[in-house]
Design an enzyme around this catalytic site. Structure first.
Site, PDB file in Angstrom:
ATOM      1  N   ARG A  42       0.829  -1.193  -0.100  1.00 20.07           N
ATOM      2  CA  ARG A  42      -0.107   0.065   0.068  1.00 20.07           C
ATOM      3  C   ARG A  42       0.957   1.361  -0.142  1.00 20.07           C
ATOM      4  NH1 ARG A  42      -3.540  -2.507  -1.652  1.00 20.07           N
ATOM      5  NH2 ARG A  42      -5.446  -2.738  -0.902  1.00 20.07           N
TER       6      ARG A  42
ATOM      7  N   HIS B 163      -1.268   0.918  -9.612  1.00 19.46           N
ATOM      8  CA  HIS B 163      -1.731  -0.309  -8.797  1.00 19.46           C
ATOM      9  C   HIS B 163      -2.484  -1.423  -9.658  1.00 19.46           C
ATOM     10  CE1 HIS B 163      -3.949  -0.417  -4.679  1.00 19.46           C
ATOM     11  NE2 HIS B 163      -3.907  -1.839  -5.464  1.00 19.46           N
TER      12      HIS B 163
HETATM   13  P1  NDP Z   1      -2.042 -11.187   4.690  1.00 21.62           P
HETATM   14  O1  NDP Z   1      -2.911 -10.685   5.657  1.00 21.62           O
HETATM   15  O2  NDP Z   1      -1.999 -12.325   4.262  1.00 21.62           O
HETATM   16  O3  NDP Z   1      -0.269 -10.792   5.186  1.00 21.62           O
HETATM   17  C1  NDP Z   1       0.196  -9.501   5.901  1.00 21.62           C
HETATM   18  C2  NDP Z   1       1.451 -10.004   6.071  1.00 21.62           C
HETATM   19  O4  NDP Z   1       2.288  -8.561   6.670  1.00 21.62           O
HETATM   20  C3  NDP Z   1       1.776 -10.716   7.391  1.00 21.62           C
HETATM   21  O5  NDP Z   1       2.872 -11.594   7.296  1.00 21.62           O
HETATM   22  C4  NDP Z   1       1.736  -9.900   8.357  1.00 21.62           C
HETATM   23  O6  NDP Z   1       2.666 -10.549   9.769  1.00 21.62           O
HETATM   24  C5  NDP Z   1       2.474  -8.934   8.151  1.00 21.62           C
HETATM   25  N1  NDP Z   1       2.473  -7.641   9.074  1.00 21.62           N
HETATM   26  C6  NDP Z   1       1.258  -6.968   8.915  1.00 21.62           C
HETATM   27  N2  NDP Z   1       1.508  -6.027   9.941  1.00 21.62           N
HETATM   28  C7  NDP Z   1       2.756  -6.133  10.271  1.00 21.62           C
HETATM   29  C8  NDP Z   1       3.734  -5.226  10.822  1.00 21.62           C
HETATM   30  N3  NDP Z   1       3.110  -4.248  11.785  1.00 21.62           N
HETATM   31  N4  NDP Z   1       5.139  -5.460  11.088  1.00 21.62           N
HETATM   32  C9  NDP Z   1       5.535  -6.468  10.287  1.00 21.62           C
HETATM   33  N5  NDP Z   1       4.930  -7.294   9.590  1.00 21.62           N
HETATM   34  C10 NDP Z   1       3.454  -6.985   9.541  1.00 21.62           C
HETATM   35  O7  NDP Z   1      -1.874 -10.000   3.589  1.00 21.62           O
HETATM   36  P2  NDP Z   1      -1.705 -10.597   2.017  1.00 21.62           P
HETATM   37  O8  NDP Z   1      -0.263 -11.143   1.884  1.00 21.62           O
HETATM   38  O9  NDP Z   1      -2.924 -11.318   1.357  1.00 21.62           O
HETATM   39  O10 NDP Z   1      -1.528  -9.128   1.228  1.00 21.62           O
HETATM   40  C11 NDP Z   1      -0.912  -8.066   1.723  1.00 21.62           C
HETATM   41  C12 NDP Z   1      -1.066  -6.584   0.862  1.00 21.62           C
HETATM   42  O11 NDP Z   1      -1.143  -6.507  -0.416  1.00 21.62           O
HETATM   43  C13 NDP Z   1      -2.638  -6.308   1.188  1.00 21.62           C
HETATM   44  O12 NDP Z   1      -2.869  -5.907   2.557  1.00 21.62           O
HETATM   45  C14 NDP Z   1      -2.778  -5.340   0.122  1.00 21.62           C
HETATM   46  O13 NDP Z   1      -2.656  -4.098   0.860  1.00 21.62           O
HETATM   47  C15 NDP Z   1      -1.723  -5.591  -0.826  1.00 21.62           C
HETATM   48  N6  NDP Z   1      -2.270  -5.697  -2.266  1.00 21.62           N
HETATM   49  C16 NDP Z   1      -1.955  -5.101  -3.228  1.00 21.62           C
HETATM   50  C17 NDP Z   1      -2.392  -5.345  -4.519  1.00 21.62           C
HETATM   51  C18 NDP Z   1      -2.049  -4.629  -5.877  1.00 21.62           C
HETATM   52  O14 NDP Z   1      -2.230  -5.005  -6.630  1.00 21.62           O
HETATM   53  N7  NDP Z   1      -0.699  -3.709  -5.514  1.00 21.62           N
HETATM   54  C19 NDP Z   1      -3.193  -6.665  -4.676  1.00 21.62           C
HETATM   55  C20 NDP Z   1      -3.610  -7.480  -3.605  1.00 21.62           C
HETATM   56  C21 NDP Z   1      -3.026  -7.040  -2.210  1.00 21.62           C
HETATM   57  P3  NDP Z   1       1.842 -11.812  10.423  1.00 21.62           P
HETATM   58  O15 NDP Z   1       2.289 -12.987   9.206  1.00 21.62           O
HETATM   59  O16 NDP Z   1       2.949 -11.801  11.592  1.00 21.62           O
HETATM   60  O17 NDP Z   1       0.522 -11.593  10.440  1.00 21.62           O
HETATM   61  C1  OXD Z   2      -6.014  -5.649  -3.131  1.00 22.79           C
HETATM   62  C2  OXD Z   2      -5.590  -4.732  -4.230  1.00 22.79           C
HETATM   63  O1  OXD Z   2      -5.777  -5.331  -2.033  1.00 22.79           O
HETATM   64  O2  OXD Z   2      -6.064  -4.923  -5.430  1.00 22.79           O
HETATM   65  O3  OXD Z   2      -6.487  -6.604  -3.555  1.00 22.79           O
HETATM   66  O4  OXD Z   2      -5.053  -3.708  -3.994  1.00 22.79           O
END
Ligand code: NDP
Ligand code: OXD
Length: 320
Positions: free
Chosen positions: A235, A283
Site C-alpha cells: 500500500r 496499482h
Molecule cells: P496477509 O494478511 O496474508 O499478510 C500480511 C503480512 O504482513 C503478514 O505476514 C503480517 O505478519 C505482515 N504484517 C502486518 N503488519 C505488520 C507489522 N506491523 N509488522 C510486520 N509485519 C506485519 O496479506 P496478503 O499477503 O494477502 O496481502 C498483503 C497486502 O498486499 C494487502 O493487504 C494489500 O494491501 C496488498 N495488495 C496489493 C495489491 C496490488 O495490486 N498492488 C493486490 C493485492 C493486495 P504476520 O504474518 O505476523 O501476521
Molecule cells: C487488493 C488490491 O487489495 O488490489 O486486492 O489492492
C-alpha cells in the site's frame, strides 16, 4: 429462486468486468448490483451478504441484515479506515489468481533490476550497443520481503526458485522452507542484509509511513547491485513519498518499482513520474479477477451454510 436472501454487490471496479462476471455468479440467490442505477433507492435490509470495494458509505447503514462482508481485494484498509462498519466478519479475497499475479509482478521487477533493465532500456532509446560488465547472478542478491502473508510468502518462494537469496520479515515469527525469516523485533538485522526490499505489507496504524528515510538508510549498501532497490506493491500509505523521492534522488536508493502510492492516481506533478530510476505501474500488480472473486464468495457462503467457519477473516484489532 430458492428463497435465499440477496447478496449486494458494490464494487468500484471496471463496470464491464462486474457485469460480465455477474452473468454467471450466485445462481441460487438474488443479486443487488449497486452499479445498476435502478437499485439506487432499493431497500437493502433483506441483503444477507455484501461484496464491496470502496463502497458507498451509506451501504452499511442501509444493509442492516448483513451476516458477512466480503472485500473485493486482499487489502481491507479501503473499508476499515473509511467506514463505520457493523460488527460483522470481514472476509479478505484470497485466491490463486491474485497470488500468482502478485508474484509475477514481484519476480518481474526483481529480475528487471538484477538484469539492468533500466540501463538497457536507456541504451536502446539512445541506440547504444554496450554490454554492462560484472552482471551479478540472482544468488548474489538478497531480496528481503516485508510481509510474509499469503502474497509475501508466495513471492518469496518464487523468488527463491529464480535463484535469489531470499529473506523475509513479518510481525510474528514465521517458518518458510529454505527462507530465513525475521520477526518484528529484528527489523534492523533484516534490513542490513537486504539488497532489494519488497513491500507486501497491509496498511495499518503500525505500517503507515514505515518506508521512510531511516528505513531506506538501513538497507545494505555493499551489495552487488550498486545500491539498495525498493519495490512496493502493498500500500502506498506505507511509504513516505517525499522521503522516498529524496532518497531516490540522492542515491540512498538506487532505484524503485512502485505499484502503489500515498494518493492514487499518482498526481501528474509527482517527481516520481520523471525519475529515470523509477518504474511505475498503476496499482496493477494484482488486480482482482472478478469471476474468481465471486467464486471465492460463493465458496465461503457455501461453507457458512454447511455450518463451517468462514476463512480469511480480518482481525479488526491488527487491521488486516
Ligand atoms: P496477509 O494478511 O496474508 O499478510 C500480511 C503480512 O504482513 C503478514 O505476514 C503480517 O505478519 C505482515 N504484517 C502486518 N503488519 C505488520 C507489522 N506491523 N509488522 C510486520 N509485519 C506485519 O496479506 P496478503 O499477503 O494477502 O496481502 C498483503 C497486502 O498486499 C494487502 O493487504 C494489500 O494491501 C496488498 N495488495 C496489493 C495489491 C496490488 O495490486 N498492488 C493486490 C493485492 C493486495 P504476520 O504474518 O505476523 O501476521
Ligand atoms: C487488493 C488490491 O487489495 O488490489 O486486492 O489492492
Amino acid at each position: 429462486m430458492s428463497g435465499k436472501r440477496p447478496v449486494v454487490i458494490d464494487l468500484r471496479f471496471a463496470r464491464e468486468s462486474v457485469v460480465s462476471a455477474l452473468s454467471a455468479a450466485f445462481p441460487d440467490r438474488p443479486v443487488i448490483d449497486m452499479g445498476d442505477p435502478t437499485n439506487a433507492e432499493r431497500d437493502l435490509s433483506d441483503a444477507e451478504f455484501a461484496v464491496v470495494w470502496k463502497p458507498d458509505p451509506a451501504l452499511f447503514r442501509r444493509a442492516t441484515g448483513l451476516k458477512a462482508i466480503f472485500s473485493g481485494g486482499a487489502g481491507v484498509d479501503h473499508i476499515l479506515s473509511a467506514y463505520e462498519l457493523p460488527d460483522l466478519p470481514i472476509v479478505r479475497f484470497v485466491d490463486r489468481s491474485l497470488t500468482d499475479r502478485m508474484s509475477e509482478w514481484v519476480v518481474w521487477q526483481c529480475l528487471h533490476h538484477l538484469r539492468n533493465g533500466i540501463a538497457y532500456a536507456g541504451q536502446q532509446r539512445d541506440r547504444v550497443w554496450h554490454e554492462i560488465a560484472d552482471q551479478p547472478e540472482a544468488c548474489d542478491v538478497t531480496v528481503g520481503v516485508m510481509g510474509l502473508g499469503v502474497l509475501g510468502a508466495d513471492a518469496a518462494r518464487k523468488l527463491k526458485v529464480m535463484g535469489f537469496d531470499v529473506i523475509g520479515w513479518s510481525r510474528r515469527p514465521k517458518t518458510i522452507e529454505a527462507i530465513e525469516t525475521f520477526d518484528a523485533t529484528s527489523l534492523d538485522a533484516f534490513l542490513g542484509r537486504t539488497d532489494i526490499l519488497v513491500g507486501l505489507l497491509p496498511l495499518t496504524d503500525e505500517t503507515r509511513g514505515i518506508y521512510d528515510r531511516a528505513l531506506f538508510s538501513s538497507l545494505r549498501r555493499t551489495g552487488p547491485l550498486g545500491g539498495p532497490i525498493f519495490l512496493n506493491a502493498g500500500r502506498g500509505g506505507s511509504q513516505n513519498e517525499t522521503e522516498l523521492a529524496a532518497c531516490l534522488a540522492d542515491g540512498t536508493l538506487k532505484a524503485a518499482s512502485l505499484d502503489v502510492f500515498e494518493k492514487e492516481p499518482l498526481a501528474s506533478d509527482s517527481p516520481l513520474w520523471s525519475m529515470p530510476n523509477v518504474i511505475i505501474t498503476p496499482h496493477a500488480a494484482a488486480a482482482s479477477e472478478v469471476r474468481a472473486l465471486f467464486r471465492h464468495v460463493e465458496g465461503q457462503i457455501a461453507r457458512l451454510e454447511a455450518g463451517q467457519p468462514l476463512e480469511h477473516i480480518v482481525d479488526r484489532n491488527s487491521g488486516y
